[in-house]
Design an enzyme around this catalytic site. Structure first.
Site, short mmCIF file in Angstrom:
data_model
loop_
_atom_site.label_atom_id
_atom_site.label_comp_id
_atom_site.label_asym_id
_atom_site.label_seq_id
_atom_site.Cartn_x
_atom_site.Cartn_y
_atom_site.Cartn_z
N ARG A 97 0.82 -1.21 0.00
CA ARG A 97 0.00 0.00 0.00
C ARG A 97 0.85 1.26 0.00
O ARG A 97 0.58 2.20 -0.75
CB ARG A 97 -0.95 -0.01 1.21
CG ARG A 97 -1.84 1.23 1.36
CD ARG A 97 -2.43 1.74 0.06
NE ARG A 97 -3.06 0.71 -0.75
CZ ARG A 97 -3.23 0.77 -2.06
NH1 ARG A 97 -2.78 1.81 -2.74
NH2 ARG A 97 -3.83 -0.21 -2.71
N LYS A 132 0.75 24.71 -3.52
CA LYS A 132 -0.46 23.99 -3.12
C LYS A 132 -0.26 22.48 -3.30
O LYS A 132 -0.90 21.82 -4.11
CB LYS A 132 -1.65 24.49 -3.94
CG LYS A 132 -1.96 25.95 -3.69
CD LYS A 132 -3.03 26.49 -4.62
CE LYS A 132 -3.27 27.97 -4.39
NZ LYS A 132 -4.25 28.54 -5.34
N LYS A 164 2.24 39.28 -2.60
CA LYS A 164 0.85 39.14 -2.99
C LYS A 164 0.01 40.24 -2.36
O LYS A 164 0.53 41.15 -1.69
CB LYS A 164 0.35 37.75 -2.59
CG LYS A 164 1.22 36.62 -3.15
CD LYS A 164 0.61 35.26 -2.97
CE LYS A 164 -0.41 34.99 -4.03
NZ LYS A 164 -0.90 33.59 -4.02
N GLU A 193 2.49 39.95 -7.41
CA GLU A 193 1.15 39.66 -7.93
C GLU A 193 0.43 40.98 -8.19
O GLU A 193 0.39 41.86 -7.33
CB GLU A 193 0.36 38.84 -6.91
CG GLU A 193 -1.07 38.57 -7.31
CD GLU A 193 -1.85 37.91 -6.18
OE1 GLU A 193 -2.10 36.70 -6.28
OE2 GLU A 193 -2.19 38.62 -5.20
N ASP A 214 -2.93 38.22 -12.03
CA ASP A 214 -3.92 37.43 -11.31
C ASP A 214 -5.33 37.75 -11.79
O ASP A 214 -5.80 38.88 -11.64
CB ASP A 214 -3.81 37.69 -9.81
CG ASP A 214 -4.73 36.80 -9.00
OD1 ASP A 214 -4.79 35.59 -9.28
OD2 ASP A 214 -5.40 37.33 -8.08
#
Length: 276
Positions: A97, A132, A164, A193, A214
């Site tokens: 597994r 992410k 950002k 950004e 963005d």
């Protein structure tokens, strides 16, 4: 492609959480029982994770022999034989597994990346990953992106400044944030950004190394490409899907970042079966 240097530690954590104090089911099998097994892909995919798969059995039982028919980064068809294992039945069962989890998940990232890369192959645009990623699998998934033909963005918060929206608010302005970044971290790339052409102009004047667009409209992306004239790399982000990607790439942006290639992965269907 260079393998990450944390494979051993990553695999050790996976085995610890799965086997714990011992595999009580595999213990039902006589210790001397030997077995052979095959791993096949039940769907078309781009393979990734061979080193993690091998490391599972190296840590469990180095006597298990694995013979690979494929390698990382290659396209495999449904029903393709990936590898054959021979050794202790207990060891193969205990590692099954964890080994398949790595192979399925990393192949999923490589496969998703390749899908996007193929869509923009007629352009100069490159597909970027993001932060992410699945917890504990950052370096593994970044490697999988490379296997799929993509390009790695920053590895973490330490190797590139990415200013950002919230950073800009806290710093007071794009210009102030860039100036502080240059003062504190000379030599590190500074990306900003932006959400509109006015912010693009400020980031350009403040000499950002890379500018993120963005959620720009296609028309504004084209205008951004025109006004920067190749002097500053542009990265499009937000609202990217297989249906929207081609039009975005064709605006002339240098990069498109896609969080989904690491966070919205659907494990590739693989199967391990014992053979007589």
């Amino acid at each position: 492609m260079q393998l990450p240097n944390d494979i051993s530690a990553t695999v050790a954590r996976a085995l610890a959480e799965d086997i714990g104090t011992g595999d009580v089911t595999a213990g039902l099998i006589p210790a001397e029982k030997q077995a052979s097994a095959t791993v096949i892909s039940r769907e078309d995919a781009v393979l990734c994770g061979v080193a993690w798969f091998d490391e599972v059995f190296r840590q469990l039982d180095p006597a298990v022999q694995i013979e690979w028919q494929q390698r990382d980064g290659v396209r495999v068809a449904a029903n393709a034989l990936l590898c054959t294992l021979r050794g202790s039945a207990r060891s193969i069962l205990s590692g099954e597994r964890a080994a398949l989890n790595f192979l399925q998940t990393l192949s999923a990232t490589a496969t998703a990346t390749r899908r996007y890369v193929d869509l923009v192959a007629h352009t100069a645009c490159r597909i970027l990953d993001t932060r992410k990623t699945l917890p504990g699998l950052r370096t593994a998934q970044k490697y999988a992106v490379l296997c799929g033909g993509g390009t790695n963005h920053r590895m973490g918060l330490y190797d590139r400044v990415l200013i950002k929206e919230n950073h800009i608010v806290a710093a007071g302005s794009i210009t102030a944030a860039i100036q502080q970044a240059r003062a504190l971290h000379p030599g590190i790339l500074v990306e900003v950004e932006t959400e509109n052409l006015q912010e693009l102009a400020e980031a350009t004047a403040a000499r950002a190394d890379i500018i993120m667009l963005d959620e720009y409209s296609l028309a504004d992306m084209r205008e951004a490409v025109r006004v920067t004239a190749g002097k500053i790399p542009l990265e499009a982000s937000g609202g990217v899907s297989p249906e929207t990607l081609v039009a975005i790439a064709e605006t002339g942006v240098d990069f498109v970042s896609i969080g989904g290639i690491t966070k919205h992965v659907w494990a590739v269907d693989l199967s391990m079966r014992f053979t007589a």
